[in-house]
Design a protein around this motif. Structure first.
Motif, short mmCIF file in Angstrom:
data_model
loop_
_atom_site.label_atom_id
_atom_site.label_comp_id
_atom_site.label_asym_id
_atom_site.label_seq_id
_atom_site.Cartn_x
_atom_site.Cartn_y
_atom_site.Cartn_z
N GLY A 188 0.40 -4.25 -29.20
CA GLY A 188 0.07 -5.67 -29.26
C GLY A 188 -1.38 -5.96 -29.57
O GLY A 188 -1.87 -7.06 -29.29
N GLY A 189 -2.08 -4.99 -30.09
CA GLY A 189 -3.48 -5.20 -30.43
C GLY A 189 -4.44 -4.96 -29.28
O GLY A 189 -5.66 -4.88 -29.49
N LEU A 190 -3.90 -4.83 -28.06
CA LEU A 190 -4.77 -4.64 -26.89
C LEU A 190 -5.49 -3.31 -26.97
O LEU A 190 -6.69 -3.21 -26.66
CB LEU A 190 -3.94 -4.73 -25.60
CG LEU A 190 -4.72 -4.55 -24.29
CD1 LEU A 190 -5.84 -5.59 -24.18
CD2 LEU A 190 -3.77 -4.65 -23.10
N GLY A 191 -4.76 -2.27 -27.40
CA GLY A 191 -5.37 -0.95 -27.52
C GLY A 191 -6.53 -0.94 -28.50
O GLY A 191 -7.60 -0.37 -28.22
N ASN A 192 -6.34 -1.58 -29.63
CA ASN A 192 -7.41 -1.66 -30.64
C ASN A 192 -8.61 -2.44 -30.11
O ASN A 192 -9.76 -2.11 -30.42
CB ASN A 192 -6.90 -2.33 -31.92
CG ASN A 192 -5.97 -1.42 -32.71
OD1 ASN A 192 -6.03 -0.20 -32.59
ND2 ASN A 192 -5.10 -2.02 -33.51
N GLU A 193 -8.34 -3.46 -29.32
CA GLU A 193 -9.42 -4.26 -28.74
C GLU A 193 -10.24 -3.42 -27.76
O GLU A 193 -11.47 -3.49 -27.74
CB GLU A 193 -8.83 -5.48 -28.02
CG GLU A 193 -9.88 -6.45 -27.53
CD GLU A 193 -9.26 -7.69 -26.91
OE1 GLU A 193 -9.86 -8.23 -25.96
OE2 GLU A 193 -8.19 -8.12 -27.38
N ILE A 194 -9.54 -2.61 -26.95
CA ILE A 194 -10.24 -1.74 -26.01
C ILE A 194 -11.07 -0.70 -26.76
O ILE A 194 -12.23 -0.43 -26.41
CB ILE A 194 -9.24 -1.05 -25.06
CG1 ILE A 194 -8.56 -2.09 -24.16
CG2 ILE A 194 -9.93 0.02 -24.21
CD1 ILE A 194 -7.40 -1.56 -23.34
N LEU A 195 -10.48 -0.11 -27.81
CA LEU A 195 -11.21 0.88 -28.60
C LEU A 195 -12.45 0.27 -29.24
O LEU A 195 -13.52 0.89 -29.25
CB LEU A 195 -10.28 1.47 -29.68
CG LEU A 195 -10.86 2.63 -30.50
CD1 LEU A 195 -11.19 3.82 -29.61
CD2 LEU A 195 -9.88 3.05 -31.59
#
Length: 198
Positions: free
Chosen positions: A36-43
């Motif tokens: 959901g894009g959350l992982g990319n945001e954390i990265l």
């Protein structure tokens, strides 16, 4: 020295800092893989992005050490930790080991910030791991034939191959690898020359 024969419980007991670093790698990778894009945001939040560091986000000189771009990246760096870090944690002690590991990683990220353009971004523990390689190189430089056989016959060729591969692999932060290695050598020369005098 590099052959792991311990059980999991023994490994954790003997090498607590290495064990915590491996756990952090796993947790951060899971977090950066969330859907959901959350992982990319954390990265993105953890990455060493030069332009944002220059704007004052200096924490990005530290956080990239624990984040990785993909599964192969985290597995390779974690495998390197499992193989090469325990002997150094045993030799240096847990406190000195984590100080040296983090210092090499931060120096690698500072070099990347200073020498690469503002749009450059990177993640990974490679700078810190190359710092560990530098420690082994320092042991060899100081003790020469008195250094453990594993360092002379295993680590020195691995260091040479790793440096060569750095320049021939894609998506590699060459600056961090070389800066981490140099930092590790100088830190190691300081530490082990002091020990030799004692």
């Amino acid at each position: 020295m590099f052959l792991r024969t311990e059980s999991l419980s023994q490994f954790i007991r003997f090498y607590p800092v290495v064990s915590v670093l491996i756990l952090i790698h796993a947790i951060v990778f899971i977090a950066t893989s969330l859907p959901g894009g959350l992982g990319n945001e954390i990265l993105f939040t953890l990455a060493g992005i030069n332009g944002l560091i220059s704007e004052g986000e200096y924490y990005r000189l530290v956080t990239p050490i624990f984040a990785h771009a993909d599964l192969f990246h985290v597995l390779f760096n974690t495998f390197s930790l499992v193989l090469f870090a325990p002997a150094l944690e045993r030799l240096l002690g847990s406190v000195q080991f984590i100080v040296v590991y983090m210092l090499a990683g931060i120096i690698a990220n500072v070099a990347t910030w200073v020498l690469q353009p503002p749009f450059y971004s990177s993640v990974g523990a490679s700078g810190a791991i190359f710092g560990l390689f530098g420690l082994y190189a320092a042991i060899w430089l100081i003790y020469k034939q008195g250094a453990p056989m594993e360092i002379r016959q295993v680590m020195v060729p691995i260091i040479v191959i790793s440096v060569v591969m750095t320049f021939f692999s894609s998506n590699i932060n060459v600056t961090a690898h070389i800066a981490g290695l140099i930092a590790g050598i100088f830190i190691g020369l300081f530490i082990f020359q002091q020990r030799r005098r004692e």
